[in-house]
Design an enzyme around this catalytic site. Structure first.
Site, mmCIF file in Angstrom:
data_model
loop_
_atom_site.group_PDB
_atom_site.id
_atom_site.type_symbol
_atom_site.label_atom_id
_atom_site.label_comp_id
_atom_site.label_asym_id
_atom_site.label_seq_id
_atom_site.Cartn_x
_atom_site.Cartn_y
_atom_site.Cartn_z
ATOM 1 N N ASP A 170 0.952 -1.014 -0.019
ATOM 2 C CA ASP A 170 0.038 -0.082 -0.195
ATOM 3 C C ASP A 170 0.927 1.024 -0.106
ATOM 4 O O ASP A 170 1.767 1.495 1.182
ATOM 5 C CB ASP A 170 -1.037 -0.043 1.477
ATOM 6 C CG ASP A 170 -1.797 1.118 1.055
ATOM 7 O OD1 ASP A 170 -1.389 2.187 0.905
ATOM 8 O OD2 ASP A 170 -2.963 1.001 1.718
ATOM 9 N N HIS A 171 1.090 1.833 -1.082
ATOM 10 C CA HIS A 171 2.267 2.941 -1.303
ATOM 11 C C HIS A 171 2.114 4.056 -0.237
ATOM 12 O O HIS A 171 2.942 4.513 -0.190
ATOM 13 C CB HIS A 171 2.460 3.386 -2.562
ATOM 14 C CG HIS A 171 1.398 4.127 -3.133
ATOM 15 N ND1 HIS A 171 0.068 3.890 -3.631
ATOM 16 C CD2 HIS A 171 1.460 5.508 -3.330
ATOM 17 C CE1 HIS A 171 -0.291 4.922 -4.031
ATOM 18 N NE2 HIS A 171 0.425 6.293 -3.927
ATOM 19 N N HIS B 37 -5.737 2.877 1.313
ATOM 20 C CA HIS B 37 -5.029 4.112 1.725
ATOM 21 C C HIS B 37 -5.743 4.847 2.703
ATOM 22 O O HIS B 37 -5.053 5.368 3.961
ATOM 23 C CB HIS B 37 -4.796 5.211 0.596
ATOM 24 C CG HIS B 37 -4.392 4.577 -0.718
ATOM 25 N ND1 HIS B 37 -3.377 3.620 -0.729
ATOM 26 C CD2 HIS B 37 -4.418 4.806 -2.112
ATOM 27 C CE1 HIS B 37 -2.674 3.317 -2.010
ATOM 28 N NE2 HIS B 37 -3.502 3.883 -2.815
HETATM 29 C C1 BG6 Z 1 -3.385 4.524 -6.235
HETATM 30 C C2 BG6 Z 1 -4.906 4.523 -7.023
HETATM 31 O O1 BG6 Z 1 -3.366 3.401 -5.484
HETATM 32 O O2 BG6 Z 1 -3.043 5.815 -5.804
HETATM 33 C C3 BG6 Z 1 -5.026 5.756 -7.911
HETATM 34 O O3 BG6 Z 1 -5.026 3.367 -7.800
HETATM 35 C C4 BG6 Z 1 -4.521 6.991 -7.193
HETATM 36 O O4 BG6 Z 1 -6.206 5.834 -8.364
HETATM 37 C C5 BG6 Z 1 -3.162 6.951 -6.678
HETATM 38 O O5 BG6 Z 1 -4.610 7.999 -7.834
HETATM 39 C C6 BG6 Z 1 -2.868 8.221 -5.781
HETATM 40 O O6 BG6 Z 1 -1.540 7.968 -5.312
HETATM 41 P P1 BG6 Z 1 -0.730 9.256 -4.860
HETATM 42 O O7 BG6 Z 1 0.512 8.875 -4.123
HETATM 43 O O8 BG6 Z 1 -0.544 10.174 -6.083
HETATM 44 O O9 BG6 Z 1 -1.562 9.819 -3.760
#
Ligand code: BG6
Length: 533
Positions: free
Chosen positions: A221-222, A284
């Site tokens: 989960d980045h 997230h």
């Molecule tokens: C991803 C989603 O996990 O996170 C995307 O699949 C989203 O839809 C993205 O745009 C958002 O990531 P960040 O790091 O730009 O907030």
């Protein structure tokens, strides 16, 4: 259990400058950034021709190479269905790094070395021969690069391919049996969403465990790799002043926003299957929520932290059918304007059903039924095509009794602590202050800490940290099975209810607005409103 790979800077190495101030020490400098470098290994990316590989994974690998964070013995193989040569793939990745790396311009000297460590392997995901040839290719690379049989497999494909890839990796001996193999290791990074709902996540978990042990699974989960998300724990548990107020005695409510300006872009097919609840909220947002609400862990050990996060998810009060419309709002964007430019509605996007009922916006009100949070509402909202990109956690403190400074024409605003996850990363505290002069007017002022201006550097991208941690065998910043399942358990009834009562008013918010009016109503009913961002 493994400890975090990034050690605390050694304060004895921080010297006072001539003004007596402590200069900030760049945590990316050789002295302080990870003393640990992973063991030799090969990284195989499934879905190597996809968006994520170009936008995030290769820029992350390049920056790790730049910062000296890749193992000395390392190579990377892209695995995908399209025909292409090693050189074509290298050129595409070079272009992607030029476009998406956080550090520009690309260091061509470095790239000319790094590019020799990049390879491409073409195969369908369900073709056993492709895995047999992958196995011998990796064995050859081991000899060439001294990578000792260690492997990271990164599943960056649509989720429907996970079972095929995992079973083939297992069948072809690419995932090692941890009970028998002690000399070399294999780990599998699985992109979100892990499952489609509670039952499918349980099934996927069982399936995965037929081929590997829990210790080999890295559910990514980045958001957990973002510096500002990691800082939530430091902020809460390395400072004495905030923790004392972090409970229902002082906190009125909490708002968590994940707003995006972008639409779904080229990901129509994915979004039609997912929707924002699965794409952003289940993972997230639940991570942000659990880090904000968790109890102090017994240690910084990965298991201890995840134990506490799970307790929060398990304490989420299920949304009863009777309260559904008061607690949940969904939306889908119509055409509109973002940054002054006209943009399409969701139903006009590529690979989207023109009558789609998939949600691109969700707002929820939820309660955590434990002692700390009893009675404190948490309002969550996530949306595509909102006026701006902004992810933040806003903690609203209770008002003071209106005895002293509540005169006519002036209202004491609630104190608000805002943790800005992105962009403009930082932490701000809003409080009331006397306006200078003879009158006793009160005005809200802001104390603001900004990472950018204080530390003066671009923090590493989330994927850099996470790829590095997986190579080091540190799963602290990855989601554990019970975290994922507890989150699905809470979200699934919402999905089911939505499925049973399709929306009649979609699309119901204009691109470039803050979502449907019902989202405002959700708070207005409680005498509150969303923070203006
Ligand atoms: C991803 C989603 O996990 O996170 C995307 O699949 C989203 O839809 C993205 O745009 C958002 O990531 P960040 O790091 O730009 O907030």
């Amino acid at each position: 259990m493994q400890k975090s790979s990034h050690p605390i800077p050694d304060v004895s190495k921080i010297h006072l400058n001539q003004t007596g101030q402590t200069p900030f020490q760049n945590p990316l400098s050789e002295e302080t950034f990870s003393a640990k470098i992973a063991e030799p290994c090969l990284l195989v990316i499934f879905g190597a021709t996809g968006d994520l590989t170009a936008r995030k994974l290769f820029p992350a690998l390049y920056n790790l190479a730049r910062d000296g964070q890749l193992p000395a013995h390392f190579a990377c193989v892209g695995f995908a269905r399209r025909e292409k040569s090693h050189d074509q793939f290298r050129d595409e990745m070079h272009k992607a790094v030029g476009e998406f790396s956080r550090v520009q311009p690309v260091d061509e000297n470095l790239w000319s070395t790094f590019h020799n460590q990049i390879f491409y392997h073409q195969s369908n995901f369900d073709d056993g021969n492709g895995y047999e040839s992958l196995k011998s290719f990796l064995d050859d690379l081991d000899k060439q690069f001294g990578t000792k049989g260690n492997r990271v497999f990164y599943l960056s494909t649509p989720p429907k391919f996970f079972p095929d890839i995992i079973s083939h990796l297992g069948k072809h001996g690419l995932i090692y049996d941890t009970n028998k193999e002690k000399e070399k290791w294999s780990r599998v990074i699985i992109e979100k969403p892990f499952g489609h709902d509670y039952n499918s996540a349980v099934d996927l978990q069982k399936f995965v465990l037929n081929h590997m042990s829990e210790s080999q699974i890295y559910r990514i989960d980045h958001y957990l790799g973002k510096e500002t998300v990691q800082n939530i724990l430091v902020f809460r548990f390395a400072n004495s002043i905030f923790e004392a107020f972090w409970n229902n005695h002082y906190i009125d409510h909490v708002q968590i926003t994940v707003g995006e300006e972008i639409g779904i872009g080229t990901r129509g097919a994915f979004y039609e299957e997912a929707g924002i609840l699965r794409d952003i909220v289940q993972n997230h947002m639940m991570q942000l929520l659990s880090l904000t609400a968790m109890e102090p862990p017994a240690s910084l050990d990965g298991e201890a932290i995840r134990d506490e996060k799970v307790k929060v998810l398990k304490a989420l009060r299920p949304i009863g059918m009777g309260h559904f419309s008061e607690q949940v709002v969904r939306g889908q964007y119509a055409p509109g304007f973002v940054d002054g430019e006209p943009v399409k509605g969701y139903r006009e996007e590529g690979n989207v059903n023109p009558e789609s009922i998939v949600e691109t916006f969700a707002a929820l009100k939820l309660y955590i039924d434990n002692w700390r949070w009893a009675g404190v509402p948490f309002y969550l909202r996530a949306g595509k095509r909102l006026p701006k990109r902004a992810t933040e956690i806003a903690v609203f403190f209770k008002e003071v009794p209106g005895i002293l400074f509540s005169q006519k024409n002036q209202k004491n605003e609630k104190n608000v602590l805002v943790i800005r996850i992105q962009p403009d990363e930082g932490i701000a505290l809003r409080m009331n202050s006397k306006v200078p002069g003879v009158s006793s007017t009160i005005q809200t002022v802001k104390m603001d800490f900004r990472y950018g201006s204080y530390f003066g550097l671009t923090p590493p991208e989330a994927y850099e940290r996470l790829i590095c941690d997986c190579m080091l065998g540190d799963a602290t910043l990855f989601a554990r099975e019970d975290e994922v399942l507890s989150s699905w358990k809470w979200i699934t009834p919402v999905l089911e209810q939505w499925y049973e009562s399709p929306p009649s008013s979609f699309p119901n918010y204009q691109s470039g607005s803050w979502g449907p009016p019902e989202a405002d109503e959700l708070l207005r009913r409680d005498g509150r409103s969303w923070r203006l961002i």
